[in-house]
Design an enzyme around this catalytic site. Structure first.
Site, PDB file in Angstrom:
ATOM      1  N   PHE A 189      15.286   5.329 -18.548  1.00 30.19           N
ATOM      2  CA  PHE A 189      14.625   4.351 -19.400  1.00 30.19           C
ATOM      3  C   PHE A 189      13.178   4.170 -18.942  1.00 30.19           C
ATOM      4  O   PHE A 189      12.585   3.109 -19.092  1.00 30.19           O
ATOM      5  CB  PHE A 189      15.335   2.989 -19.317  1.00 30.19           C
ATOM      6  N   CYS A 211     -18.669  -7.175   6.008  1.00 30.01           N
ATOM      7  CA  CYS A 211     -18.584  -8.623   6.196  1.00 30.01           C
ATOM      8  C   CYS A 211     -19.873  -9.308   5.740  1.00 30.01           C
ATOM      9  O   CYS A 211     -19.841 -10.329   5.056  1.00 30.01           O
ATOM     10  CB  CYS A 211     -18.301  -8.943   7.663  1.00 30.01           C
ATOM     11  N   CYS A 262      10.632   7.113 -18.674  1.00 26.22           N
ATOM     12  CA  CYS A 262       9.601   8.107 -18.985  1.00 26.22           C
ATOM     13  C   CYS A 262       8.586   7.537 -19.976  1.00 26.22           C
ATOM     14  O   CYS A 262       8.952   7.135 -21.082  1.00 26.22           O
ATOM     15  CB  CYS A 262      10.272   9.354 -19.557  1.00 26.22           C
ATOM     16  N   CYS A 320     -15.401 -16.568  11.004  1.00 28.65           N
ATOM     17  CA  CYS A 320     -14.333 -15.621  10.643  1.00 28.65           C
ATOM     18  C   CYS A 320     -13.160 -16.332   9.986  1.00 28.65           C
ATOM     19  O   CYS A 320     -12.565 -17.237  10.568  1.00 28.65           O
ATOM     20  CB  CYS A 320     -13.856 -14.866  11.889  1.00 28.65           C
ATOM     21  N   CYS A 362     -10.024 -12.451   7.249  1.00 31.93           N
ATOM     22  CA  CYS A 362      -9.652 -11.823   5.967  1.00 31.93           C
ATOM     23  C   CYS A 362      -9.098 -10.420   6.125  1.00 31.93           C
ATOM     24  O   CYS A 362      -8.447  -9.904   5.249  1.00 31.93           O
ATOM     25  CB  CYS A 362     -10.843 -11.813   5.019  1.00 31.93           C
TER      26      CYS A 362
END
Lengths: 432, 444
Positions: free
Chosen positions: A137, A356, A139, A379, A382
């Site tokens: 079910f 950064c 493709c 800082c 992240c």
């Protein structure tokens, strides 16, 4: 050597590495080579209804994107289901299964969305002694235009209906293969379960155009100057597949439903990750199409070594990461980390600084002599510096201990607390 | 009569025809496009990249490599040429292992730098082979500038001046323009007539005329040039050769390595070049290596470089030294020539061992002799033919700022000017900067 034997919805295989229903599993010749190379199972390339088989394009059917040194990262295809006569496929399946009784051999199926068509194909394959069926079910190209493949997979009610027919007219274990070209993969998985599916497999390929030829302005792969979207697979799709697998694994409605993981499995490590997110087996295509069937040997040796080193069995691994997949709102906001740069490993390329300084929080300082250091007071942890650093483990995250002051906020690190109780959350519930 | 490596004395045709072709083939052939992409992909696109800082012409190396990686080597070439119009030659002859590649973060981290020189060649060759010139001239200023010397510094200055809209006349004593690019670089570094092709391509900017066979002192005077032009650039190189100051130096077959290299560059049929069975080259720089290696490649049996100090003091890079030893050149350190022996022509040369002491280099009493059919001097070049009235400093024309000499309206650039290393790339930078300074003055 760890025991890699797998029992997936009653289908036994010597290892959890199956070849997905795809070009590599279209013929007896290929499948025999695959089993000789060591593959634990094969999902035979999708069979259609009796009668004149489908036809494929006669120009390029694959497109690709590459990384460095033409390493293939993503592949797309516009190939349809098997274009060989049904009786030839059935004869070959039977012949292969007779010689490889210890291997899993599952037949992928795709016929029009009416009960008679499904009844007929199930009867036709009864005699092959195959171990199970996989309902395609997923493709997303060609067949979907004819109301099959992902056209069914995008409508949960159809999935449920067809799955029910299959379970009604066959005693074979039934795997429902899902398309990722939907908004919420949990819905089709729930529908499959309601219909009586024994397992789901995912992901099928993703709608894609790999590139546009800037001279002819045709999408690639180009057929006489035109292109149609194909199905995208290979290493590039793995993150999408992992996420979708995890959604089904942790959804209360489908938790515990066996999953066969598909999507960019290239190494033993990829396979182990899928398994940790709840997959009892994995299915591979692009890695085999890129490097040949021998890659399974690395997958077997790697998974075996990993399990031995961690004193785990296959069963211990399957689903082990599922409890750790959660919603954003439950993430610990008092988990505070700071980037740290190992000056001995640093090669002074300055990528962390550029990333950064230009695109993040101006939290990295650069000295005259190109020494790069993190400004803890800026800082936010992240992770971008780590992601762009070319040297593994040069930049790492240090967790601030409870009671330690975060120089950025001036606040002490406290106990676990998440968004649901955060004062800025208008919906916050009072902590008990 | 067929000669071989063992033929005594000086003889031509010591090798088979195929050997010459192989020996003088391109030492570092151009990357094919796939090789270039793989090499380009290794570049980390460093912030404020060290390679760029190390390049005397400050080429934006990360940018040009990214342009190669994304399939636009022509754009890469323009990035290079905007800083260094002789970027094609520099890609071949720069001691990159002492400049950009030495400071490449991947050299520091892995001992394998991004191959900047070869990538530069891929880009510049790609653009130059298309024949088009990537720059156009600004509106004419009506000013004219004389450039004396058609080597790297002179060509670089002339191109930049022409681009700014000035008319330029280059004067050069040699029959061909190019200076050391044409006459002074080992053949295998720049085969296929590249030096002349590069000059022709450079001159396509327009506004530059080249007058060959003219030099200061033979047809030209500084005063005359000043009178006829709005500015003068002296880029006359170092035309003199230091003497050995050893007895017997005047014997036949004691020659300048510079002359040997020049003759070799101008003779397309290497089999016609006579070379000694035993060759001794004296010196420790790039010229010594180029002369020694090419002697070997011409079929000399024994080639020895003798340098008066230790290996660490040789100005030829480690890479160059390795290349020499890999073709079979022997390098002897800590020995200085004391006598050249022979009867009419040199037969032997005697050296004294030396040692570095706090009070300078001292010759020891122990000596040794080497058989020599030819002795090549590569112990440095000197300023020759500089006009009177210019202040000099350390044997070079003294300059301040961007090549300003002590005489107003006269600039100097390249090897003849004080400051900077005697490298092609440095000469290009100095020529370019002098041109910018002249432009600023002429248009002020």
């Amino acid at each position: 050597m760890a025991d890699l034997t797998t029992n997936f919805i009653g289908i036994k295989s010597p290892n959890p590495f199956w070849l997905a229903s795809a070009p590599p599993t279209d013929k007896e010749y290929n499948v025999r080579r695959a089993f000789e190379a060591g593959w634990g199972g094969v999902v035979w390339k999708t069979l259609g209804s009796e009668g004149p088989p489908v036809v494929n394009v006669n120009g390029p059917r694959y497109g690709a994107i590459w990384g460095a040194d033409r390493r293939l990262l993503g592949l797309n295809n516009i190939e349809l289901i098997t274009d060989r006569p049904l009786e030839v496929n059935l004869r070959e399946i039977k012949s292969v299964k007779r010689d490889y009784k210890d291997r899993a051999l599952v037949i992928s199926l795709m016929v029009p969305c009416d009960e008679e068509s499904w009844k007929a194909i199930l009867k036709a394959i009864e005699d092959t002694e195959a171990d199970g069926v996989e309902l395609n079910f997923g493709c997303p190209h060609g067949m979907s235009e004819r109301g099959m493949g992902s056209a069914v997979g995008q409508v949960p009610e159809y999935i449920e209906m067809v799955t029910r027919w299959v379970k009604q007219h066959s005693r074979m274990p039934c795997i429902v293969k899902l398309t990722p070209n939907i908004t919420d993969v949990r819905k089709p998985a729930e529908a499959a379960k309601r219909g009586g599916a024994d397992a789901v497999s995912l992901i099928n390929t993703i709608n894609s155009i790999t590139s546009v030829n800037l001279d002819s302005f045709s999408p690639e792969p180009s057929i006489d100057g035109k292109g149609a979207h194909g199905g995208y697979c290979g290493p590039a799709v793995k993150p999408i597949a992992l996420s979708m697998v995890s959604e089904i694994a942790r959804n209360p409605e489908t938790h515990g439903l066996p999953i066969s993981g598909i999507g960019g499995v290239t190494t033993w490590r990829d396979a182990a990750e899928f398994m940790a997110l709840g997959c009892g087996t994995v299915q591979v295509c692009t890695a085999a199409m890129t490097y040949g069937f021998k890659v399974v040997q690395e997958m077997m040796s790697g998974l075996s070594q990993y399990l031995d080193e961690h004193r785990m069995s296959v069963d211990d691994l399957v689903g082990r990461a599922v409890p750790n997949v959660t919603d954003w709102q439950y993430l610990n906001l008092n988990y505070v980390t700071k980037a740290e740069i190992d000056q001995d490993l640093c090669i002074k390329c300055g990528r962390c600084f550029a990333a950064c300084e230009d695109t993040s929080h101006q939290a990295i300082a650069m000295s005259e002599d190109r020494t790069f250091s993190v400004k803890d007071e800026e800082c936010v942890a992240c992770n971008l510096c780590i992601d762009v650093c070319p040297v593994e483990n040069c930049i790492t995250m240090r967790q601030l201990q409870k009671g330690e002051v975060d120089p950025r906020t001036g606040k002490k690190v406290g106990d676990y607390a998440n968004w649901t109780t955060h004062p800025n959350n208008p919906m916050a519930q009072a902590a008990e | 009569m067929t000669n071989s490596q063992l033929t005594p004395g000086i003889a031509a045709g010591r090798l088979g025809a195929g050997d010459y072709a192989q020996n003088f083939a391109d030492i570092a052939p151009r990357y094919d496009p796939h090789e270039a992409r793989v090499a380009a992909d290794r570049c980390y696109f460093c912030h404020d990249a060290p390679c760029m800082t190390a390049c005397p012409t400050s080429i934006d190396i990360p940018l040009f490599i990214r342009q190669i990686a994304t399939g636009t080597p022509e754009a890469a070439a323009k990035t290079i040429f905007s800083q260094n119009i002789l970027g094609g030659m520099c890609a071949r002859v720069c001691p990159t292992e002492q400049l950009c590649e030495e400071v490449c973060v991947r050299e520091v981290a892995e001992g394998k730098p991004v191959e900047i020189g070869r990538l530069q060649r891929f880009a510049t060759d790609t653009l130059m082979e298309k024949g088009a010139h990537p720059f156009t001239r600004a509106e004419a200023t009506g000013k004219t500038v004389a450039v004396v010397g058609a080597g790297p510094a002179g060509l670089s200055a002339a191109h930049r001046l022409a681009m700014k809209g000035h008319d330029v006349v280059i004067y050069d004593p040699k029959p061909k323009a190019g200076g050391l690019n044409e006459y002074g670089i080992a053949s295998y570094k720049t085969p296929g007539g590249f030096a002349q092709a590069e000059v022709d391509w450079l001159l396509k900017i327009g506004g530059i005329s080249v007058e060959n066979g003219k030099a200061l002192g033979s047809g030209l005077t500084l005063d005359g040039l000043k009178k006829d032009h709005d500015a003068v650039v002296l880029a006359i190189g170092l035309a003199g050769v230091n003497a050995l100051r050893a007895d017997g130096e005047e014997l036949n077959n004691v020659l300048s390595a510079v002359d040997f290299i020049a003759e070799l560059r101008q003779q397309p049929d290497r089999a016609k070049l006579p070379i000694g069975r035993d060759v001794v080259v004296i010196g420790g720089g790039m010229t010594a290596v180029d002369a020694a290696v090419q002697s070997k490649l011409l079929g000399a049996e024994n080639v020895t470089i003798v340098y008066r100090r230790g290996q660490d003091r040789m100005s030829a890079s480690a890479h160059e030294q390795e290349h020499a030893t890999s073709v079979g050149v022997r390098i002897v350190h800590h020995a200085a020539p004391v006598r050249v022996l022979g009867n009419g022509a040199v037969q032997e040369i005697e050296f004294a061992y030396t040692e570095d002491r706090p009070d300078g280099l001292k010759q020891k009493d122990e000596t040794f002799r080497l058989k020599a059919d030819q002795v090549m001097k590569a112990i440095g070049q000197t300023l020759d033919g500089a006009p009177d009235g210019l202040k000099t400093e350390g044997g070079k024309i003294a300059v301040t700022g961007a090549g300003r000499t002590s005489v107003p309206g006269v600039w100097a650039a390249g090897d003849c000017a004080s400051g900077g290393e005697d490298l092609t790339v440095t000469a290009v930078a100095e020529g370019r900067d002098a041109a910018e300074d002249i432009h600023a003055q002429l248009t002020a």
